[in-house]
Design a protein around this motif. Structure first.
Motif, PDB file in Angstrom:
ATOM      1  N   THR A  91       0.844  -1.192   0.000  1.00  0.00           N
ATOM      2  CA  THR A  91       0.000   0.000   0.000  1.00  0.00           C
ATOM      3  C   THR A  91       0.871   1.231   0.000  1.00  0.00           C
ATOM      4  N   LYS A  92       0.373   2.253  -0.602  1.00  0.00           N
ATOM      5  CA  LYS A  92       1.032   3.548  -0.478  1.00  0.00           C
ATOM      6  C   LYS A  92       0.680   4.003   0.940  1.00  0.00           C
ATOM      7  N   GLU A  93       1.449   4.921   1.483  1.00  0.00           N
ATOM      8  CA  GLU A  93       1.173   5.465   2.806  1.00  0.00           C
ATOM      9  C   GLU A  93      -0.331   5.617   2.995  1.00  0.00           C
ATOM     10  N   GLY A  94      -0.828   5.207   4.148  1.00  0.00           N
ATOM     11  CA  GLY A  94      -2.267   5.382   4.350  1.00  0.00           C
ATOM     12  C   GLY A  94      -2.785   4.499   5.452  1.00  0.00           C
ATOM     13  N   ALA A  95      -4.065   4.257   5.410  1.00  0.00           N
ATOM     14  CA  ALA A  95      -4.710   3.553   6.514  1.00  0.00           C
ATOM     15  C   ALA A  95      -4.386   2.064   6.539  1.00  0.00           C
ATOM     16  N   LEU A  96      -4.074   1.477   5.375  1.00  0.00           N
ATOM     17  CA  LEU A  96      -3.812   0.042   5.344  1.00  0.00           C
ATOM     18  C   LEU A  96      -2.346  -0.251   5.634  1.00  0.00           C
ATOM     19  N   ALA A  97      -2.130  -1.244   6.490  1.00  0.00           N
ATOM     20  CA  ALA A  97      -0.763  -1.614   6.810  1.00  0.00           C
ATOM     21  C   ALA A  97      -0.208  -2.476   5.677  1.00  0.00           C
ATOM     22  N   GLY A  98       0.992  -2.207   5.271  1.00  0.00           N
ATOM     23  CA  GLY A  98       1.611  -2.975   4.192  1.00  0.00           C
ATOM     24  C   GLY A  98       2.206  -4.268   4.710  1.00  0.00           C
ATOM     25  N   PRO A  99       2.611  -5.165   3.807  1.00  0.00           N
ATOM     26  CA  PRO A  99       3.171  -6.455   4.226  1.00  0.00           C
ATOM     27  C   PRO A  99       4.499  -6.332   4.980  1.00  0.00           C
ATOM     28  N   ARG A 100       5.153  -5.182   4.870  1.00  0.00           N
ATOM     29  CA  ARG A 100       6.452  -5.033   5.539  1.00  0.00           C
ATOM     30  C   ARG A 100       6.365  -5.249   7.047  1.00  0.00           C
ATOM     31  N   VAL A 101       5.215  -4.882   7.644  1.00  0.00           N
ATOM     32  CA  VAL A 101       5.092  -5.020   9.093  1.00  0.00           C
ATOM     33  C   VAL A 101       5.071  -6.490   9.517  1.00  0.00           C
ATOM     34  N   LEU A 102       4.945  -7.401   8.557  1.00  0.00           N
ATOM     35  CA  LEU A 102       4.866  -8.820   8.898  1.00  0.00           C
ATOM     36  C   LEU A 102       6.148  -9.582   8.590  1.00  0.00           C
ATOM     37  N   GLU A 103       7.073  -8.924   7.889  1.00  0.00           N
ATOM     38  CA  GLU A 103       8.239  -9.661   7.387  1.00  0.00           C
ATOM     39  C   GLU A 103       8.991 -10.410   8.472  1.00  0.00           C
ATOM     40  N   HIS A 104       9.071  -9.817   9.666  1.00  0.00           N
ATOM     41  CA  HIS A 104       9.879 -10.462  10.713  1.00  0.00           C
ATOM     42  C   HIS A 104       9.221 -11.711  11.295  1.00  0.00           C
ATOM     43  N   MET A 105       7.888 -11.838  11.176  1.00  0.00           N
ATOM     44  CA  MET A 105       7.270 -13.008  11.827  1.00  0.00           C
ATOM     45  C   MET A 105       7.119 -14.218  10.935  1.00  0.00           C
ATOM     46  N   VAL A 106       7.265 -14.046   9.644  1.00  0.00           N
ATOM     47  CA  VAL A 106       7.026 -15.185   8.749  1.00  0.00           C
ATOM     48  C   VAL A 106       8.349 -15.857   8.367  1.00  0.00           C
ATOM     49  N   ASP A 107       8.251 -17.038   7.749  1.00  0.00           N
ATOM     50  CA  ASP A 107       9.463 -17.771   7.371  1.00  0.00           C
ATOM     51  C   ASP A 107       9.980 -17.342   6.004  1.00  0.00           C
ATOM     52  N   THR A 108       9.053 -17.037   5.129  1.00  0.00           N
ATOM     53  CA  THR A 108       9.434 -16.747   3.748  1.00  0.00           C
ATOM     54  C   THR A 108       8.700 -15.492   3.285  1.00  0.00           C
ATOM     55  N   VAL A 109       9.417 -14.592   2.648  1.00  0.00           N
ATOM     56  CA  VAL A 109       8.782 -13.387   2.129  1.00  0.00           C
ATOM     57  C   VAL A 109       9.028 -13.324   0.624  1.00  0.00           C
ATOM     58  N   LEU A 110       7.949 -13.303  -0.132  1.00  0.00           N
ATOM     59  CA  LEU A 110       8.071 -13.198  -1.587  1.00  0.00           C
ATOM     60  C   LEU A 110       7.403 -11.897  -2.023  1.00  0.00           C
ATOM     61  N   TYR A 111       8.010 -11.216  -2.975  1.00  0.00           N
ATOM     62  CA  TYR A 111       7.367 -10.027  -3.528  1.00  0.00           C
ATOM     63  C   TYR A 111       7.205 -10.152  -5.027  1.00  0.00           C
ATOM     64  N   PHE A 112       6.060  -9.730  -5.485  1.00  0.00           N
ATOM     65  CA  PHE A 112       5.792  -9.644  -6.915  1.00  0.00           C
ATOM     66  C   PHE A 112       6.359  -8.330  -7.427  1.00  0.00           C
ATOM     67  N   GLU A 113       7.054  -8.372  -8.540  1.00  0.00           N
ATOM     68  CA  GLU A 113       7.520  -7.149  -9.173  1.00  0.00           C
ATOM     69  C   GLU A 113       7.054  -7.165 -10.608  1.00  0.00           C
ATOM     70  N   GLY A 114       7.170  -6.026 -11.246  1.00  0.00           N
ATOM     71  CA  GLY A 114       6.827  -5.976 -12.657  1.00  0.00           C
ATOM     72  C   GLY A 114       5.841  -4.873 -12.891  1.00  0.00           C
ATOM     73  N   ASP A 115       5.792  -4.523 -14.140  1.00  0.00           N
ATOM     74  CA  ASP A 115       5.001  -3.431 -14.580  1.00  0.00           C
ATOM     75  C   ASP A 115       3.649  -4.039 -14.941  1.00  0.00           C
ATOM     76  N   THR A 116       2.561  -3.542 -14.363  1.00  0.00           N
ATOM     77  CA  THR A 116       1.273  -4.160 -14.698  1.00  0.00           C
ATOM     78  C   THR A 116       0.920  -3.947 -16.168  1.00  0.00           C
ATOM     79  N   HIS A 117       1.623  -3.034 -16.817  1.00  0.00           N
ATOM     80  CA  HIS A 117       1.344  -2.808 -18.244  1.00  0.00           C
ATOM     81  C   HIS A 117       2.045  -3.813 -19.135  1.00  0.00           C
TER      82      HIS A 117
END
Ligand code: TYD
Ligand code: MG
Length: 457
Positions: free
Chosen positions: A217-243
């Motif tokens: 999420t862009k700055e705002g009311a919704l918390a992004g996945p970054r706040v969870l990175e430390h508690m999980v075993d594996t962190v995957l991120y999707f990248e790429g241009d939606t176009h």
């Protein structure tokens, strides 16, 4: 269900207060208080204590180092980033922009697992069961036996997981899940953290693999996945241009495998398809070379890939802009200073834009040389020669440093028909300037690289 007491915990100092305030009464920081469930008196202070089972102290050498068994998802590019497959009791976080393909990939993955006899549960909080069904038909997943639960309340999700005992459960998305224990809105930092912690505990105790989907999420009311990175075993991120149709899935943390491995997919009419040989997908197809473009050979995980770096240098206003897409902006500023100081290429009064084609994000310093050559090429308005590639890190003193696994990069470029390369001296093959059809120009300094390029035309 009786509500536990909630308190407000400061994310800076860890102190807590029973009432929400703008300012932490303990350390004075602003806007740091986050709602959380108060631990019952006498409980361990560490909320994650139950995640690791208590055990005896043992000598390291005596502990059996068994390989964790993995279950392949059957999607080769996903298994590559997972380090072979899913692990029982493992928690995987998949982050990415909305619409990039998280739900599509996970539905394909759990269907594949279910078809090999691995019971799967897909919890959807964003879409109705009918919408998920519609997607599964579109993906051609006929007669899918995956169990679907449209639910957003944590306690009900937990009860379902406990009752169904699936081997893998997808929570799409963690930002829609809320716990009755907290009054904060779904998607807030408090809710996202609390729910993820509960689900993580459920994974560890029940042996279910849990996949949490998180929207970036862009700055705002919704918390992004970054706040969870430390508690999980594996962190995957999707990248790429939606176009563009290509998507990268990158492992940035993996307790069960290598990080920085990437999986490459193409979004098609029938969902995401793995791209087994992705080296040439990030090249734009110019028929003739154009100024400001330089092809870089980058190593992402274990595979070399060719990515076109584009630069545009244009006269700027009083405070010229430096913008980069897919590359680090601070590093760009540094490279411009090195170009000026050591090679006399001045862009002080110019706007400088650089872009890695195709929405790929490049973090390795071996991109430096290609970025600098693209900038110099744009500034002079002269294209680099046809079939040209470069890689190498450039230091503050103007020295060109070797990149890891240079031979592999050169081999990939040669295989794709490139003919001229400017590379760090230490990466050049010993004895001879020809490498499988590539003419190699070894350089030790940035000014030397620019001189070589000028000499080439
Ligand atoms: P989705 O998986 O819903 O994204 P996320 O869960 O990350 O928000 O993907 C949505 C996009 O993918 C949407 O724009 C349509 C496109 N798409 C296809 O191109 N082909 C397909 O087969 C599917 C299912 C989706
Ligand atoms: Mg989705």
């Amino acid at each position: 269900m009786a509500k536990d007491k909630t308190v407000y915990t400061c994310s800076e100092c860890g102190g807590s207060t029973p009432k929400w305030q703008g300012k932490c009464p303990n350390c004075g920081a602003w806007n740091t208080l986050i709602e959380s469930v108060a631990e019952p008196a006498g409980a361990a202070r560490n909320r994650f204590a139950s995640l690791a089972p208590a055990s005896e102290v043992a000598v390291l050498a005596d502990i059996e180092a068994a390989e964790v068994p993995r279950t392949p998802t059957g999607i080769a590019e996903l298994d590559r980033v997972l380090g072979g497959g899913i692990v029982a009791g493992g928690v995987i976080l998949i982050g990415g922009d909305p619409g990039i393909g998280k739900s599509t990939l996970l539905l394909q993955a759990v269907d594949g697992l279910q078809r090999t006899g691995v019971p799967a549960l897909y919890v959807t909080g964003e879409e109705s069961g009918a919408q998920v069904a519609l997607r599964s038909r579109r993906l051609g997943l006929d007669h899918s036996q995956v169990k679907v639960l449209a639910e957003t309340q944590l306690e009900k999700i937990q009860a379902t997981i406990a009752a169904q005992q699936p081997a893998v459960a997808v929570i799409d998305s963690i930002q829609t899940v809320y716990s009755e224990q907290l009054t904060s809105a779904p998607g807030s930092v408090a809710q996202v953290r609390e729910c993820a912690a509960h689900l993580t505990r459920a994974a560890k105790s029940g042996g279910t693999t849990i996949v949490l989907v998180g929207h970036v999420t862009k700055e705002g009311a919704l918390a992004g996945p970054r706040v969870l990175e430390h508690m999980v075993d594996t962190v995957l991120y999707f990248e790429g241009d939606t176009h563009s149709s290509f998507r990268l899935v990158r492992a940035i943390k993996n307790r069960f495998g290598a990080v920085n491995e990437i999986g490459v997919f193409a979004m098609t009419e029938k969902g995401l398809k793995g791209v087994a040989n992705p080296s040439a997908i990030f090249l734009s197809q110019h028929s003739e070379p154009v100024p400001g473009s330089c092809v870089l050979v980058t190593l992402e995980g274990t595979r070399p890939m060719l990515v076109e770096i584009q630069a545009l240098v244009d006269s700027g206003g009083p405070s010229p802009r430096r913008l980069s897409v897919g590359l680090d902006r601070d590093r760009l500023a540094m490279l411009l200073a090195v170009l000026h100081r050591h090679a006399g290429v001045a862009c002080m009064d110019q706007d400088v834009f650089v872009n890695a084609v195709g929405g790929v994000r490049i973090s390795e310093p071996a991109a430096d040389l290609a970025v600098m050559l693209a900038i110099a090429s744009s500034l002079r308005g002269r294209a680099l020669p046809k079939g040209f590639i470069a890689f190498g890190e450039v230091g503050l003193a103007g020295e060109v440093r070797p990149a890891p696994r240079g031979q592999e990069r050169l081999r990939e470029a040669a295989k794709l028909g490139f003919s001229v390369a400017v590379v760090p001296k230490a990466n050049a093959p010993k004895g001879g300037r020809d490498f499988e059809g590539l003419t190699i120009h070894p350089v030790e300094r940035i000014e030397q690289a620019l001189e070589v390029v000028r000499g080439l035309g």
